[in-house]
Design an enzyme around this catalytic site. Structure first.
Site, short mmCIF file in Angstrom:
data_model
loop_
_atom_site.label_atom_id
_atom_site.label_comp_id
_atom_site.label_asym_id
_atom_site.label_seq_id
_atom_site.Cartn_x
_atom_site.Cartn_y
_atom_site.Cartn_z
N ARG A 93 0.83 -1.21 0.00
CA ARG A 93 0.00 0.00 0.00
C ARG A 93 0.87 1.26 0.00
NH1 ARG A 93 -4.70 1.52 4.44
NH2 ARG A 93 -5.10 3.63 3.72
N ASN A 147 -10.52 -4.29 -1.10
CA ASN A 147 -10.44 -3.20 -2.08
C ASN A 147 -9.53 -3.54 -3.24
OD1 ASN A 147 -12.08 -1.00 -1.27
ND2 ASN A 147 -10.74 -0.66 0.49
N CYS A 169 -18.93 -1.84 1.28
CA CYS A 169 -18.08 -0.73 1.68
C CYS A 169 -18.76 -0.04 2.86
CB CYS A 169 -17.93 0.25 0.52
SG CYS A 169 -17.04 1.75 0.95
N HIS A 199 -16.86 3.92 -3.92
CA HIS A 199 -16.03 5.12 -3.74
C HIS A 199 -16.32 6.17 -4.82
CE1 HIS A 199 -12.91 2.99 -0.93
NE2 HIS A 199 -14.16 2.84 -0.54
N TYR A 253 -14.62 10.30 -1.17
CA TYR A 253 -13.66 10.06 -2.26
C TYR A 253 -13.82 11.04 -3.42
CZ TYR A 253 -12.09 6.02 0.26
OH TYR A 253 -11.54 5.22 1.23
P1 NAD Z 1 -4.15 -6.06 6.30
O1 NAD Z 1 -2.94 -5.45 5.71
O2 NAD Z 1 -4.23 -6.19 7.76
O3 NAD Z 1 -4.39 -7.47 5.61
C1 NAD Z 1 -5.34 -8.37 6.12
C2 NAD Z 1 -4.81 -9.77 6.07
O4 NAD Z 1 -4.84 -10.27 4.73
C3 NAD Z 1 -3.37 -9.91 6.55
O5 NAD Z 1 -3.33 -10.63 7.76
C4 NAD Z 1 -2.70 -10.62 5.38
O6 NAD Z 1 -1.73 -11.56 5.79
C5 NAD Z 1 -3.87 -11.27 4.69
N1 NAD Z 1 -3.63 -11.74 3.33
C6 NAD Z 1 -2.84 -11.21 2.38
N2 NAD Z 1 -2.90 -11.96 1.26
C7 NAD Z 1 -3.75 -12.98 1.52
C8 NAD Z 1 -4.22 -14.10 0.79
N3 NAD Z 1 -3.83 -14.33 -0.46
N4 NAD Z 1 -5.09 -14.94 1.37
C9 NAD Z 1 -5.49 -14.75 2.65
N5 NAD Z 1 -5.07 -13.71 3.40
C10 NAD Z 1 -4.22 -12.85 2.84
O7 NAD Z 1 -5.40 -5.26 5.72
P2 NAD Z 1 -6.51 -4.36 6.39
O8 NAD Z 1 -6.00 -3.00 6.55
O9 NAD Z 1 -7.10 -5.04 7.54
O10 NAD Z 1 -7.54 -4.35 5.19
C11 NAD Z 1 -8.01 -5.56 4.66
C12 NAD Z 1 -8.71 -5.32 3.36
O11 NAD Z 1 -9.95 -4.66 3.58
C13 NAD Z 1 -7.95 -4.44 2.38
O12 NAD Z 1 -8.10 -4.92 1.08
C14 NAD Z 1 -8.62 -3.10 2.54
O13 NAD Z 1 -8.48 -2.27 1.41
C15 NAD Z 1 -10.03 -3.52 2.76
N6 NAD Z 1 -10.91 -2.54 3.37
C16 NAD Z 1 -12.08 -2.34 2.74
C17 NAD Z 1 -12.96 -1.41 3.19
C18 NAD Z 1 -14.23 -1.20 2.42
O14 NAD Z 1 -14.89 -0.20 2.60
N7 NAD Z 1 -14.60 -2.11 1.53
C19 NAD Z 1 -12.67 -0.69 4.37
C20 NAD Z 1 -11.46 -0.94 5.04
C21 NAD Z 1 -10.58 -1.88 4.52
C1 G6P Z 2 -12.77 3.58 4.24
C2 G6P Z 2 -13.08 2.89 2.97
C3 G6P Z 2 -12.20 1.77 2.67
C4 G6P Z 2 -10.81 2.31 2.78
C5 G6P Z 2 -10.56 2.46 4.25
C6 G6P Z 2 -9.18 2.92 4.54
O1 G6P Z 2 -12.75 4.87 3.82
O2 G6P Z 2 -14.42 2.60 2.80
O3 G6P Z 2 -12.52 1.20 1.48
O4 G6P Z 2 -9.88 1.57 2.13
O5 G6P Z 2 -11.53 3.23 4.87
O6 G6P Z 2 -8.97 2.91 5.92
P1 G6P Z 2 -7.51 2.91 6.53
O7 G6P Z 2 -7.70 3.11 7.98
O8 G6P Z 2 -6.91 1.61 6.16
O9 G6P Z 2 -6.81 4.05 5.85
MN MN Z 3 -14.72 1.39 0.96
#
Ligand code: NAD
Ligand code: G6P
Ligand code: MN
Ligand code: MN
Length: 433
Positions: A93, A147, A169, A199, A253
């Site tokens: 990231r 994401n 999301c 977004h 966004y």
């Molecule tokens: P993170 O960096 O903590 O990763 C989460 C876990 O995924 C880690 O423990 C990592 O080892 C694991 N991982 C990596 N590759 C993998 C694979 N191939 N199979 C299984 N596990 C695997 O991430 P985070 O900050 O907790 O965010 C997790 C995800 O959620 C990200 O993609 C982030 O963008 C997304 N997210 C989405 C939203 C939304 O609104 N949709 C909001 C927040 C975060």
């Molecule tokens: C929210 C979104 C996610 C985004 C995340 C980032 O805004 O809906 O899709 O990726 O927060 O949060 P973070 O704490 O990882 O910057």
């Molecule tokens: Mn989102």
């Protein structure tokens, strides 16, 4: 009992999800929760998994928590598969955010070059997961939080055999909560008609007890303090003339598109001080995991609310419960358009208010988007489609095309330079190129 599998179980968001399952246990009797991760995430999985176990034990609920690195074993006969993984973890990231800035282009995890590269790394993995689902739990619902969620769902719809997929999301629910707070009413009284893409979603109207309060809410968005509803984006406020004539609610966004120069300026400062969002989150994550390690902790710590994904558990668990219980309530999710939004392909993913049934989300018909927002939504959808195709094929020219048609990119030449540097920087996670 219900079997839930969470891929990326080592995420610091997992306690959020567990809290959601505990709170709604009466309507959603989960028997098994399988947290799946990979070798690199093993330590995080251990720590967060043990906290999950303590939370469930404290709540006195008969939910078995399993921690595993073996995805196939976990997926067998699952009812719901949630995905929240990050290929390459926060180091990747950080590259997504920092490299584009060297070329004067915004670096962000779901927009522009950063969003493209997160998609290129993620889509092959999600398609592998889809194959496993087909084989091991063909009736399961896939709830994708990973994401760039819009692009990921687009890829699942177009390039896998999985039909039961919903993208989620926390932004729409975050806007609902934020608006409720601004108006000082309980969030249950707020209804927003959402339409657009992940977004890139707009609130076409907003109601309190069925009466439109759109004009009032739009006025409030001119105040910087009110103009973002997530922790990861600092709102800058909208010019009153612009937001009034746009005449719909924006999502945070949109700052990157309608305030390009000001957002870029902020990001460039963060680049210099070492405070890009990935770097902030790296520190936050360290603190969170230190807390999670404490054997006396058995709740979701409030510090988790400093992450952008606040209300994620509410959004995820209310969605799963409405599918399971055929509730037919209205929730904003990412699903196949199916004609709901005119001008977006029927087979593409959109983020739209839907009725949630046991057969999945049924989008509420929108028709044409207002002319002032339709063009940008279509352009981003084109970007997502070309990007998804590049991710699946590993086609270098398609990757350059995707980035060039993105509205945050100044030229084809800069697109090519960024693609070249980022393909090299991320090559370990881009086997298809
Ligand atoms: P993170 O960096 O903590 O990763 C989460 C876990 O995924 C880690 O423990 C990592 O080892 C694991 N991982 C990596 N590759 C993998 C694979 N191939 N199979 C299984 N596990 C695997 O991430 P985070 O900050 O907790 O965010 C997790 C995800 O959620 C990200 O993609 C982030 O963008 C997304 N997210 C989405 C939203 C939304 O609104 N949709 C909001 C927040 C975060
Ligand atoms: C929210 C979104 C996610 C985004 C995340 C980032 O805004 O809906 O899709 O990726 O927060 O949060 P973070 O704490 O990882 O910057
Ligand atoms: Mn989102
Ligand atoms: Mn068991």
């Amino acid at each position: 009992g219900i079997k839930i599998v969470t891929i990326g179980g080592g995420s610091s968001y997992t306690p959020e999800l567990v809290e959601g399952f505990i709170k709604r246990y009466d309507e959603l009797p989960v028997r098994e929760l399988w947290l799946v991760d990979i070798e690199e995430g093993k330590e995080k999985l251990e720590i967060v998994g043990n906290l999950a176990k303590r939370m469930i034990q404290k709540a006195g609920l008969p939910i078995d928590v399993h921690l595993t690195l073996d995805r196939k074993t976990a997926l067998k006969d699952a009812d719901f598969v949630t995905t929240q993984f990050r290929v390459g973890l926060l180091d990747a990231r950080s590259k997504d955010e920092r490299i584009p800035l060297k070329y004067g282009v915004l670096g962000q995890e779901t927009n522009g070059p950063g969003g493209l590269f997160k998609g290129l790394r993620t889509i092959p993995v999600i398609l592998d997961i889809c194959k496993d689902i087909e084989e091991l739990c063909p009736n399961a619902w896939l709830i994708n939080f990973t994401n760039p969620a819009g692009m990921v769902v687009e890829a699942v719809l177009r390039y896998s055999n999985i039909k039961k997929v919903v993208g989620l999301c926390n932004v729409p629910i975050g806007i609902e909560m934020g608006v409720a707070k601004l108006l000082d009413v309980d969030h249950s009284r707020i209804r927003i008609d959402f339409a657009g893409l992940n977004h890139m979603v707009y609130g076409l109207d907003v109601y309190v007890d069925g009466i439109s309060v759109k004009d009032k809410v739009i006025d409030l968005l001119t105040d910087p303090a009110n103009s973002s509803f997530v922790k990861n984006i600092d709102g800058l406020g909208w010019e009153p003339e612009f937001i009034r004539s746009l005449n719909v609610l924006t999502c945070p966004y949109h700052m990157y598109y309608y305030k390009k120069d000001q957002m870029l300026e902020k990001e460039l400062k963060n680049y210099e001080t070492g405070e890009t969002r990935a770097e902030v989150v790296q520190k936050l994550e360290k603190e969170l995991f230190e807390l999670y390690k404490n054997p006396d902790l058995a709740i979701k710590p409030p510090q988790l609310e400093e992450r952008g994904g606040a209300y994620y558990s509410d959004a995820a668990v209310r969605l799963i419960s409405s599918i399971y219980n055929d509730k037919r309530d209205i929730q904003p999710v990412n699903t196949q358009n199916n004609g709901a939004i005119t001008g977006i392909p029927s087979d593409s993913a959109v983020e739209v208010s839907c009725m949630i049934t046991k057969d999945g989300p049924k989008p509420i018909v929108v028709g044409e988007l207002p002319v002032q927002v339709q063009g940008l939504v279509q352009q981003i959808k084109s970007f997502e489609r070309v990007a998804a195709e590049a991710a699946v094929t590993g086609d270098y020219e398609k990757a350059i095309l995707a980035l060039t048609i993105n509205p945050l990119t100044p030229s084809d030449s800069i697109a090519k330079e960024i693609i070249n540097e980022m393909l090299e920087a991320h090559k370990e996670h881009l086997p298809q190129f």
